[in-house]
Design a protein around this motif. Structure first.
Motif, PDB file in Angstrom:
ATOM      1  N   ARG A 700      30.990  51.548  51.499  1.00 35.49           N
ATOM      2  CA  ARG A 700      30.687  51.399  50.084  1.00 35.49           C
ATOM      3  C   ARG A 700      31.841  50.738  49.330  1.00 35.49           C
ATOM      4  N   ARG A 701      31.533  49.639  48.630  1.00 32.81           N
ATOM      5  CA  ARG A 701      32.470  48.881  47.792  1.00 32.81           C
ATOM      6  C   ARG A 701      33.612  48.255  48.596  1.00 32.81           C
ATOM      7  N   SER A 702      33.396  48.072  49.890  1.00 37.09           N
ATOM      8  CA  SER A 702      34.448  47.428  50.691  1.00 37.09           C
ATOM      9  C   SER A 702      34.504  45.920  50.476  1.00 37.09           C
ATOM     10  N   ASN A 703      33.598  45.388  49.660  1.00 38.13           N
ATOM     11  CA  ASN A 703      33.622  43.963  49.317  1.00 38.13           C
ATOM     12  C   ASN A 703      34.040  43.743  47.869  1.00 38.13           C
ATOM     13  N   VAL A 704      34.671  44.753  47.252  1.00 41.65           N
ATOM     14  CA  VAL A 704      35.043  44.692  45.838  1.00 41.65           C
ATOM     15  C   VAL A 704      36.563  44.686  45.706  1.00 41.65           C
ATOM     16  N   VAL A 705      37.076  43.775  44.867  1.00 47.58           N
ATOM     17  CA  VAL A 705      38.507  43.693  44.561  1.00 47.58           C
ATOM     18  C   VAL A 705      38.709  44.100  43.104  1.00 47.58           C
ATOM     19  N   LEU A 706      39.577  45.074  42.881  1.00 45.62           N
ATOM     20  CA  LEU A 706      39.844  45.575  41.540  1.00 45.62           C
ATOM     21  C   LEU A 706      41.082  44.911  40.953  1.00 45.62           C
ATOM     22  N   LEU A 707      41.074  44.716  39.651  1.00 41.58           N
ATOM     23  CA  LEU A 707      42.228  44.213  38.903  1.00 41.58           C
ATOM     24  C   LEU A 707      42.606  45.286  37.880  1.00 41.58           C
ATOM     25  N   PRO A 708      43.395  46.285  38.290  1.00 37.28           N
ATOM     26  CA  PRO A 708      43.662  47.435  37.412  1.00 37.28           C
ATOM     27  C   PRO A 708      44.275  47.053  36.071  1.00 37.28           C
ATOM     28  N   GLU A 709      45.094  46.028  36.048  1.00 36.37           N
ATOM     29  CA  GLU A 709      45.732  45.651  34.789  1.00 36.37           C
ATOM     30  C   GLU A 709      44.713  45.202  33.744  1.00 36.37           C
ATOM     31  N   LEU A 710      43.619  44.619  34.198  1.00 34.35           N
ATOM     32  CA  LEU A 710      42.583  44.212  33.257  1.00 34.35           C
ATOM     33  C   LEU A 710      41.809  45.404  32.728  1.00 34.35           C
ATOM     34  N   ALA A 711      41.580  46.385  33.588  1.00 32.99           N
ATOM     35  CA  ALA A 711      40.792  47.543  33.186  1.00 32.99           C
ATOM     36  C   ALA A 711      41.460  48.297  32.049  1.00 32.99           C
ATOM     37  N   ASP A 712      42.785  48.290  32.009  1.00 30.59           N
ATOM     38  CA  ASP A 712      43.536  49.052  31.004  1.00 30.59           C
ATOM     39  C   ASP A 712      43.989  48.183  29.833  1.00 30.59           C
ATOM     40  N   SER A 713      43.456  46.972  29.722  1.00 30.38           N
ATOM     41  CA  SER A 713      43.948  46.039  28.694  1.00 30.38           C
ATOM     42  C   SER A 713      42.789  45.444  27.919  1.00 30.38           C
ATOM     43  N   ASP A 714      43.077  45.087  26.649  1.00 31.37           N
ATOM     44  CA  ASP A 714      42.098  44.383  25.833  1.00 31.37           C
ATOM     45  C   ASP A 714      42.311  42.874  25.875  1.00 31.37           C
ATOM     46  N   ARG A 715      43.243  42.431  26.709  1.00 35.10           N
ATOM     47  CA  ARG A 715      43.586  41.013  26.763  1.00 35.10           C
ATOM     48  C   ARG A 715      42.423  40.202  27.323  1.00 35.10           C
ATOM     49  N   LEU A 716      42.047  39.169  26.581  1.00 35.44           N
ATOM     50  CA  LEU A 716      40.966  38.284  27.017  1.00 35.44           C
ATOM     51  C   LEU A 716      41.459  36.879  27.347  1.00 35.44           C
ATOM     52  N   ILE A 717      42.660  36.529  26.907  1.00 40.03           N
ATOM     53  CA  ILE A 717      43.190  35.181  27.110  1.00 40.03           C
ATOM     54  C   ILE A 717      44.462  35.276  27.938  1.00 40.03           C
ATOM     55  N   GLY A 718      44.546  34.475  28.973  1.00 37.34           N
ATOM     56  CA  GLY A 718      45.725  34.449  29.824  1.00 37.34           C
ATOM     57  C   GLY A 718      46.115  33.036  30.205  1.00 37.34           C
ATOM     58  N   ASP A 719      47.390  32.872  30.644  1.00 38.20           N
ATOM     59  CA  ASP A 719      47.895  31.580  31.105  1.00 38.20           C
ATOM     60  C   ASP A 719      47.653  30.486  30.064  1.00 38.20           C
ATOM     61  N   LEU A 720      47.977  30.806  28.789  1.00 36.60           N
ATOM     62  CA  LEU A 720      47.765  29.864  27.707  1.00 36.60           C
ATOM     63  C   LEU A 720      48.879  28.818  27.712  1.00 36.60           C
ATOM     64  N   GLN A 721      48.510  27.543  27.833  1.00 39.06           N
ATOM     65  CA  GLN A 721      49.509  26.482  27.956  1.00 39.06           C
ATOM     66  C   GLN A 721      49.153  25.303  27.067  1.00 39.06           C
ATOM     67  N   LEU A 722      50.215  24.733  26.417  1.00 42.24           N
ATOM     68  CA  LEU A 722      50.096  23.475  25.678  1.00 42.24           C
ATOM     69  C   LEU A 722      50.887  22.406  26.420  1.00 42.24           C
ATOM     70  N   SER A 723      50.309  21.236  26.604  1.00 47.08           N
ATOM     71  CA  SER A 723      51.027  20.172  27.313  1.00 47.08           C
ATOM     72  C   SER A 723      52.225  19.673  26.513  1.00 47.08           C
ATOM     73  N   SER A 724      52.151  19.788  25.178  1.00 46.73           N
ATOM     74  CA  SER A 724      53.282  19.397  24.318  1.00 46.73           C
ATOM     75  C   SER A 724      53.045  20.005  22.949  1.00 46.73           C
ATOM     76  N   ARG A 725      54.130  20.328  22.246  1.00 53.42           N
ATOM     77  CA  ARG A 725      54.004  20.823  20.878  1.00 53.42           C
ATOM     78  C   ARG A 725      54.105  19.693  19.855  1.00 53.42           C
ATOM     79  N   VAL A 726      54.312  18.497  20.341  1.00 50.98           N
ATOM     80  CA  VAL A 726      54.400  17.326  19.456  1.00 50.98           C
ATOM     81  C   VAL A 726      53.351  16.314  19.898  1.00 50.98           C
ATOM     82  N   LEU A 727      52.580  15.828  18.929  1.00 56.87           N
ATOM     83  CA  LEU A 727      51.533  14.835  19.184  1.00 56.87           C
ATOM     84  C   LEU A 727      51.903  13.564  18.439  1.00 56.87           C
TER      85      LEU A 727
END
Length: 818
Positions: A700-727
């Motif tokens: 049972r559930r041997s094909n499931v991978v858990l991400l505990p840090e997500l379960a305990d967090s309200d974070r919806l956005i990750g790895d946010l990157q800007l190629s440059s701060r000047v346009l």
């Protein structure tokens, strides 16, 4: 065809033959599906259809289809209740054939020239039509009377009913056809509960009221008088009716050539309320509104009880809190445009009510739903019928309420009193009438064991589902599947009188007080959810396969009550499994969100001599974009795949040889962004394109991978990157555009929005995303929504994941300079 109703069609393929389990006949459907009685019907060709509910029916013609309990005779079907003279010919007065007739025996006394019809259920009648023959030796009866009864007993142990006259001749009748309607009683009321659109219902019907004179009835011979008056509105046209179950015809003159050909009882329509439990419906009720099923049984000898005596009881607050409510699931969704409620009146049945001491309550509301759910998963009810508390002396005595409304879909009904005091009421009937076919009927197949049905005991892989249907405009069918290995049983315990009790109470009761124990087969925990709808015939099977059992669900629906779908056939296409069994697991079982992790999927197949084996693997990983450093091991030896690709969240691997009983491991590196990510595997064979056999979890559930840090967090956005701060949008090829990218956690189905604003907060541009798995990429070239380059300055990027909860908004700053 065998009694299991299987049609196995052999089709040549590259490596094996395909077989079909086909449902295309009445025998096949009835043997393998749980059909809905009084809803599913079959065409002469054996195709599955829906019953069309009728208006203006002859309730005598189908009386034999209805069975009801009696005091002395047990359960009896409708038909001829009694004929005191010449009983053998009496059924001919309800056979639908005006050429056949009943004549009493001339040797019998006049007081035996009586015939009585039992309609099998109480119907809302609006006209009675009487046909007489006109031939040598068989003429219309000159003097006769007609009596009617609701079917409510007036004796506790005998079949004694109260009859009232509804017609009698006052001068000799010479006509072959006589019809008459009914005069509204003081207890009767008909009204529209909303503004009616169009004609609706039977607007062209107006029956004359009975005055006791044959000349004021509609006849087919001399002295014909056509009904006149109130046909200009639907309410007026439907305001004359009477509840009837028994019709008694008495001959009042000894006439040797007198004969009766046919009695028709024209009722409002087929009562869709009947047979709720047989159609899969259910009931639940509050503590002071008992037995709601008695409202829907067509029998005036049963009734619900809603009694709260104000002088003896304190208010509990609202009627809901006071238990004055009930709810019913009708088991299907109907188009409904007419409803009728019958409350017991003083002296009716065995009632000891005195005039005025019983009532129809202190106001109530019917709510209805077509089955739509709210966001919280509750049934979404709309107000349907509102009956206010009576305020006049005349309204106080109303007991029979007919409600007209625009056609609506009804699956669930919720009845709620307005107040929790002042009730002394016995609701006897709630009848509903439909203008045509049901709006939606859902049926399910039995739990199908393909290996047992095929007779070889070998596991089967279902390749596809095929179907053929006739779909008029505004109709559709929906087909779904689910599968699993484990089945369980649920027990329902009853006491001696049939009430449901707990298992503990049943076991602790003396044996003489114990009732039956019902056993229901239910699916186990390993079953899949119902699949998405099969939109096209021949689509690949959407549920796990092979599994020991498979079940199908078929929805037949229409948006137009005048038409309905017809299903010619449904069939499962299946082949022998590639391996007898296959089990797999993923390691590790936990990972960090969006972090490169080394995973190993382990596979253990088992085979028999007849299995072909596999040489293809498909690993399904949520949001898979890339898999690095893939290594495949077969029987402990590293092998080089002949081909490898990523498509639609799947890693496809072609092996250099066919694998049968050897273990297989696939190691790969990837990132996961979903908590409880399910990693599935399928086996394929290059000689059988399109065939995939599902791999079951090793445990049972041997094909499931858990991400505990997500379960305990309200974070919806990750790895946010800007190629440059000047346009610098000057066309020199350096920073002419800025790219923003981020990963969405949890809310994978959300559609993120990125808006560019100036420092005053005014919107400058809305950016369109490009999706790469869980990553969203947005590019801005310094232009506003109109395509003009924006002035130099500071600009804000507002990032909104557009999710219902969690930390869904981020801000970033970009400077435009040129």
């Amino acid at each position: 065809m065998s009694n299991r109703a299987i049609a196995l069609v052999m089709i040549l393929a590259c490596y094996a033959h395909a077989e079909f389990l086909t449902f295309d006949s009445q025998e096949a459907w009835e043997a393998n599906w749980s059909l809905k009685p009084q809803l599913n019907i079959f065409t002469p060709e054996g195709h599955l259809g829906l019953l069309k509910f009728r208006k203006d029916i002859n309730a005598a013609l189908d009386a034999h289809l209805f069975v009801h309990p009696t005091n002395e005779r047990g359960d009896v079907a409708g038909g001829i209740w009694s004929a005191l003279s010449n009983p053998n010919d009496a059924p001919q007065i309800i056979d639908g054939d005006a050429a056949t007739f009943w004549q009493p025996a001339g040797s019998d006394p006049l007081d035996k020239w009586i015939v009585q019809i039992d309609l099998g259920r109480a119907v809302l009648a609006k006209e009675i039509r009487i046909h007489f023959p006109d031939e040598e030796g068989a003429k219309p009866f000159r003097q006769f009377s007609v009596f009617a009864s609701t079917g409510a007993h007036v004796a506790a142990l005998e079949d004694v009913y109260r009859f009232a006259p509804v017609y009698r001749t006052t001068k000799p009748n010479l006509d072959t056809y006589v019809s008459f309607g009914f005069k509204p009683a003081v207890e009767d009321t008909t009204r529209a509960v909303e503004q009616l659109s169009g004609a609706g219902g039977s607007t062209d019907f107006t029956a004359p009221e009975f005055t006791g004179d044959a000349n004021t009835a509609t006849t087919g011979g001399r002295n014909k008088v056509v009904a006149t008056g109130q046909a200009d509105s639907r309410v007026a046209a439907n305001a004359r009716w009477q509840m009837i179950q028994f019709i008694r015809f008495l001959v009042d003159e000894h006439q040797l050539d007198g004969a009766l050909a046919e009695i028709e009882v024209i009722a409002v329509g087929d009562n869709i309320s009947l047979g709720v439990e047989e159609k899969g419906g259910t009931y639940v009720n509050g503590s002071r509104a008992t037995d709601p099923f008695y409202w829907l049984d067509g029998d005036l000898n049963t009734y619900g009880v809603i009694e709260v005596h104000q002088q003896f009881t304190e208010s509990r607050g609202t009627a809901l809190e006071g238990g004055l409510w009930w709810q019913v699931d009708l088991g299907a969704t109907y188009w409904v445009d007419d409803a009728f409620v019958y409350w017991q009146k003083a002296g009716e049945r065995l009632a000891d009510f005195r005039l005025g001491t019983n009532n129809a309550g202190t106001g109530y509301t019917f709510f209805s739903s077509d089955g739509t759910k709210t966001l919280t998963g509750d049934i979404d009810f709309d107000t349907w019928i509102f009956e206010p508390e009576w305020t006049t002396k005349l309204a106080r005595y109303k007991r029979h309420y007919r409600y007209l409304f625009n056609t609506r879909k009804v699956r669930h009904i919720f009845w709620l009193a307005l107040h929790d005091l002042g009730w002394r009421a016995h609701p006897m009937e709630l009848q509903m009438f439909s203008p045509g076919y049901p709006a939606e009927v859902v049926i399910q197949s039995n739990f199908l064991d393909l290996s047992a049905l095929a007779g070889d005991g070998q596991p089967k892989v279902i390749k596809a589902i095929h179907y053929d249907a006739d779909l008029p405009p505004n109709t559709q069918i929906e087909l779904r599947s689910r599968s699993g290995n484990e089945m369980g049983e649920v027990y329902t315990f009853h006491n001696k009188i049939g009430e449901v009790v707990t298992e503990e109470k049943w076991k602790s009761s003396p044996k003489v007080l114990r009732g039956r124990v019902d056993t229901s087969v239910v699916v186990g925990e390993d079953w899949s959810e119902w699949s998405n709808v099969y939109k096209l015939s021949g689509e690949p099977f959407k549920s796990d396969s092979p599994r020991k059992f498979v079940q199908l669900e078929l929805v037949m629906s229409t948006e137009d009550p005048a038409v309905a779908p017809t299903v010619r056939s449904v069939e499962l296409e299946f082949v022998d499994a590639l391996v007898n069994e296959a089990h797999g697991s993923i390691l590790p079982r936990q990972a960090k969100p969006n972090e490169a992790t080394r995973f190993t999927y382990m596979l253990w197949p088992s085979v028999t001599a007849d299995n072909k084996g596999f040489d293809r693997l498909r690993l399904v990983v949520p949001d898979l974009v890339r898999a690095d450093e893939v290594e495949v091991t077969v029987a402990g030896q590293v092998v080089a795949p002949t081909a490898m690709d990523i498509a639609a969240d799947s890693l496809l691997i072609d092996l250099p040889q066919v694998v049968q009983g050897d273990s297989v491991q696939v190691a790969f590196t990837t990132r996961l962004v979903r908590n409880a990510a399910v990693v599935d595997a399928d086996l394929g064979l290059s000689d059988a394109p399109g065939l995939w056999q599902d791999v079951e979890p090793a445990e049972r559930r041997s094909n499931v991978v858990l991400l505990p840090e997500l379960a305990d967090s309200d974070r919806l956005i990750g790895d946010l990157q800007l190629s440059s701060r000047v346009l610098t949008p000057n066309g020199d090829g350096v920073n002419d555009a800025v790219e923003l990218s981020f990963v969405v956690f949890k809310a994978q189905d959300a559609v993120p929005m990125v808006e560019v604003r100036d420092l005053v907060g005014r919107s400058v541009a809305q950016l369109t995303p490009v999706a790469e798995g869980p990553t969203r990429r947005f590019t801005w070239n310094g232009q506003d929504a109109g395509g003009a380059t924006v002035p130099p300055g500071i600009y804000l990027w507002r990032i909104d994941v557009n999710a219902d909860s969690g930390d869904a908004i981020e801000l970033r700053v970009v400077e435009v300079a040129y």
